[in-house]
Design a protein around this motif. Structure first.
Motif, PDB file in Angstrom:
ATOM      1  N   THR A 102     -19.197  65.064 -47.240  1.00 40.37           N
ATOM      2  CA  THR A 102     -20.330  64.743 -46.377  1.00 40.37           C
ATOM      3  C   THR A 102     -20.280  63.301 -45.895  1.00 40.37           C
ATOM      4  O   THR A 102     -19.626  62.444 -46.501  1.00 40.37           O
ATOM      5  CB  THR A 102     -21.663  64.962 -47.119  1.00 40.37           C
ATOM      6  N   ASN A 103     -20.982  63.060 -44.804  1.00 44.97           N
ATOM      7  CA  ASN A 103     -21.114  61.708 -44.278  1.00 44.97           C
ATOM      8  C   ASN A 103     -22.487  61.600 -43.633  1.00 44.97           C
ATOM      9  O   ASN A 103     -22.969  62.581 -43.034  1.00 44.97           O
ATOM     10  CB  ASN A 103     -20.017  61.421 -43.254  1.00 44.97           C
ATOM     11  N   TYR A 104     -23.091  60.420 -43.757  1.00 44.24           N
ATOM     12  CA  TYR A 104     -24.460  60.235 -43.271  1.00 44.24           C
ATOM     13  C   TYR A 104     -24.577  58.975 -42.425  1.00 44.24           C
ATOM     14  O   TYR A 104     -23.882  57.987 -42.652  1.00 44.24           O
ATOM     15  CB  TYR A 104     -25.435  60.103 -44.444  1.00 44.24           C
ATOM     16  N   ALA A 105     -25.510  59.006 -41.506  1.00 47.37           N
ATOM     17  CA  ALA A 105     -25.881  57.781 -40.808  1.00 47.37           C
ATOM     18  C   ALA A 105     -26.533  56.831 -41.809  1.00 47.37           C
ATOM     19  O   ALA A 105     -27.232  57.273 -42.730  1.00 47.37           O
ATOM     20  CB  ALA A 105     -26.856  58.099 -39.679  1.00 47.37           C
ATOM     21  N   ASP A 106     -26.308  55.537 -41.623  1.00 48.45           N
ATOM     22  CA  ASP A 106     -26.881  54.561 -42.553  1.00 48.45           C
ATOM     23  C   ASP A 106     -28.395  54.687 -42.644  1.00 48.45           C
ATOM     24  O   ASP A 106     -28.988  54.471 -43.709  1.00 48.45           O
ATOM     25  CB  ASP A 106     -26.512  53.137 -42.111  1.00 48.45           C
ATOM     26  N   SER A 107     -29.023  55.044 -41.544  1.00 46.62           N
ATOM     27  CA  SER A 107     -30.489  55.083 -41.489  1.00 46.62           C
ATOM     28  C   SER A 107     -31.095  56.189 -42.358  1.00 46.62           C
ATOM     29  O   SER A 107     -32.289  56.160 -42.657  1.00 46.62           O
ATOM     30  CB  SER A 107     -30.957  55.254 -40.048  1.00 46.62           C
ATOM     31  N   VAL A 108     -30.274  57.172 -42.759  1.00 55.29           N
ATOM     32  CA  VAL A 108     -30.814  58.289 -43.539  1.00 55.29           C
ATOM     33  C   VAL A 108     -30.206  58.394 -44.936  1.00 55.29           C
ATOM     34  O   VAL A 108     -30.619  59.252 -45.724  1.00 55.29           O
ATOM     35  CB  VAL A 108     -30.648  59.634 -42.799  1.00 55.29           C
ATOM     36  N   LYS A 109     -29.230  57.541 -45.234  1.00 53.79           N
ATOM     37  CA  LYS A 109     -28.593  57.599 -46.557  1.00 53.79           C
ATOM     38  C   LYS A 109     -29.626  57.432 -47.662  1.00 53.79           C
ATOM     39  O   LYS A 109     -30.483  56.553 -47.599  1.00 53.79           O
ATOM     40  CB  LYS A 109     -27.532  56.504 -46.668  1.00 53.79           C
ATOM     41  N   GLY A 110     -29.517  58.284 -48.673  1.00 50.39           N
ATOM     42  CA  GLY A 110     -30.443  58.226 -49.793  1.00 50.39           C
ATOM     43  C   GLY A 110     -31.728  58.993 -49.569  1.00 50.39           C
ATOM     44  O   GLY A 110     -32.510  59.194 -50.498  1.00 50.39           O
ATOM     45  N   ARG A 111     -31.961  59.429 -48.320  1.00 55.86           N
ATOM     46  CA  ARG A 111     -33.190  60.182 -48.015  1.00 55.86           C
ATOM     47  C   ARG A 111     -32.889  61.611 -47.569  1.00 55.86           C
ATOM     48  O   ARG A 111     -33.671  62.524 -47.860  1.00 55.86           O
ATOM     49  CB  ARG A 111     -33.986  59.467 -46.912  1.00 55.86           C
ATOM     50  N   PHE A 112     -31.797  61.797 -46.853  1.00 53.49           N
ATOM     51  CA  PHE A 112     -31.441  63.118 -46.323  1.00 53.49           C
ATOM     52  C   PHE A 112     -30.229  63.670 -47.078  1.00 53.49           C
ATOM     53  O   PHE A 112     -29.343  62.910 -47.484  1.00 53.49           O
ATOM     54  CB  PHE A 112     -31.079  63.028 -44.843  1.00 53.49           C
ATOM     55  N   THR A 113     -30.199  64.990 -47.214  1.00 54.42           N
ATOM     56  CA  THR A 113     -29.060  65.658 -47.840  1.00 54.42           C
ATOM     57  C   THR A 113     -28.662  66.867 -47.013  1.00 54.42           C
ATOM     58  O   THR A 113     -29.501  67.736 -46.733  1.00 54.42           O
ATOM     59  CB  THR A 113     -29.404  66.115 -49.267  1.00 54.42           C
ATOM     60  N   ILE A 114     -27.386  66.916 -46.630  1.00 56.51           N
ATOM     61  CA  ILE A 114     -26.861  68.066 -45.915  1.00 56.51           C
ATOM     62  C   ILE A 114     -26.134  68.966 -46.903  1.00 56.51           C
ATOM     63  O   ILE A 114     -25.471  68.489 -47.824  1.00 56.51           O
ATOM     64  CB  ILE A 114     -25.928  67.631 -44.756  1.00 56.51           C
ATOM     65  N   SER A 115     -26.302  70.275 -46.721  1.00 56.51           N
ATOM     66  CA  SER A 115     -25.627  71.226 -47.604  1.00 56.51           C
ATOM     67  C   SER A 115     -25.318  72.493 -46.812  1.00 56.51           C
ATOM     68  O   SER A 115     -25.838  72.691 -45.707  1.00 56.51           O
ATOM     69  CB  SER A 115     -26.497  71.554 -48.824  1.00 56.51           C
ATOM     70  N   ARG A 116     -24.450  73.320 -47.386  1.00 54.94           N
ATOM     71  CA  ARG A 116     -24.108  74.555 -46.693  1.00 54.94           C
ATOM     72  C   ARG A 116     -24.048  75.707 -47.682  1.00 54.94           C
ATOM     73  O   ARG A 116     -23.693  75.512 -48.844  1.00 54.94           O
ATOM     74  CB  ARG A 116     -22.779  74.404 -45.952  1.00 54.94           C
ATOM     75  N   ASP A 117     -24.394  76.879 -47.193  1.00 59.11           N
ATOM     76  CA  ASP A 117     -24.276  78.118 -47.955  1.00 59.11           C
ATOM     77  C   ASP A 117     -23.445  79.059 -47.097  1.00 59.11           C
ATOM     78  O   ASP A 117     -23.959  79.727 -46.197  1.00 59.11           O
ATOM     79  CB  ASP A 117     -25.662  78.701 -48.243  1.00 59.11           C
ATOM     80  N   ASN A 118     -22.151  79.099 -47.375  1.00 54.46           N
ATOM     81  CA  ASN A 118     -21.253  79.910 -46.534  1.00 54.46           C
ATOM     82  C   ASN A 118     -21.568  81.395 -46.639  1.00 54.46           C
ATOM     83  O   ASN A 118     -21.364  82.140 -45.685  1.00 54.46           O
ATOM     84  CB  ASN A 118     -19.802  79.633 -46.898  1.00 54.46           C
ATOM     85  N   ALA A 119     -22.067  81.828 -47.773  1.00 52.83           N
ATOM     86  CA  ALA A 119     -22.406  83.248 -47.925  1.00 52.83           C
ATOM     87  C   ALA A 119     -23.539  83.644 -46.975  1.00 52.83           C
ATOM     88  O   ALA A 119     -23.605  84.789 -46.518  1.00 52.83           O
ATOM     89  CB  ALA A 119     -22.811  83.526 -49.362  1.00 52.83           C
ATOM     90  N   LYS A 120     -24.417  82.685 -46.680  1.00 54.84           N
ATOM     91  CA  LYS A 120     -25.525  82.946 -45.767  1.00 54.84           C
ATOM     92  C   LYS A 120     -25.233  82.438 -44.357  1.00 54.84           C
ATOM     93  O   LYS A 120     -26.089  82.531 -43.473  1.00 54.84           O
ATOM     94  CB  LYS A 120     -26.809  82.298 -46.289  1.00 54.84           C
TER      95      LYS A 120
END
Length: 115
Positions: free
Chosen positions: A57-75
Motif C-alpha cells: 500500500t501507499n498513501y498520500a501524506d495528508s491521510v497517513k495514519g488516518r486512512f486504511t486501504i484494503s481489498r477482499d479479492n473474494a468479494k
C-alpha cells in the motif's frame, strides 16, 4: 464490460469515520492495482491511497495514519476506511483500477465533513 461502483459516502462530523467500498464487476479485481483518488471543489484530482495486487500500500501524506486501504479479492471489492476525518477531506472520492493499458474509474461518491 468493466464497472467500478463506489458506495459509503455521506455527511460526517469532523473526527468521525466512514468506510468507502468499491465493487468491481466484469473483471477480477485480484489482477488489478486498485486505488482511491479524490477531487475537492476547485482542485485537481489527487491520489489518496493505492493497493497493489500483492497487497502493498501507499498513501498520500495528508491521510497517513488516518486512512486504511484494503481489498477482499473474494468479494471483488476494495475498501477505504477513513478515521479522524477533517473538513479538508471533503471531496468526491473515486475508485480506480489499473493493469498495464487497462485503466478504469468509478463515478465517485461524495464525502462531506462538516458540523
Amino acid at each position: 464490460q468493466v464497472q467500478l461502483v463506489e458506495s459509503g459516502g455521506g455527511l460526517v462530523q469532523p473526527g468521525g469515520s466512514l468506510r468507502l467500498s468499491c465493487a468491481a464487476s466484469g473483471i477480477s479485481a485480484s489482477i488489478l492495482n486498485m486505488g482511491w483518488y479524490r477531487q475537492a471543489p476547485g482542485k485537481q484530482r489527487e491520489l489518496v491511497a493505492i493497493i497493489a495486487t500483492g497487497g502493498s500500500t501507499n498513501y498520500a501524506d495528508s491521510v497517513k495514519g488516518r486512512f486504511t486501504i484494503s481489498r477482499d479479492n473474494a468479494k471483488n471489492t476494495v475498501y477505504l476506511q477513513m478515521n479522524s476525518l477533517k473538513p479538508e477531506d471533503t471531496a468526491v472520492y473515486y475508485c480506480n483500477a489499473k493493469r498495464g493499458p487497462m485503466d478504469f474509474w468509478g463515478e465517485g461518491t461524495l464525502v462531506t465533513v462538516s458540523y
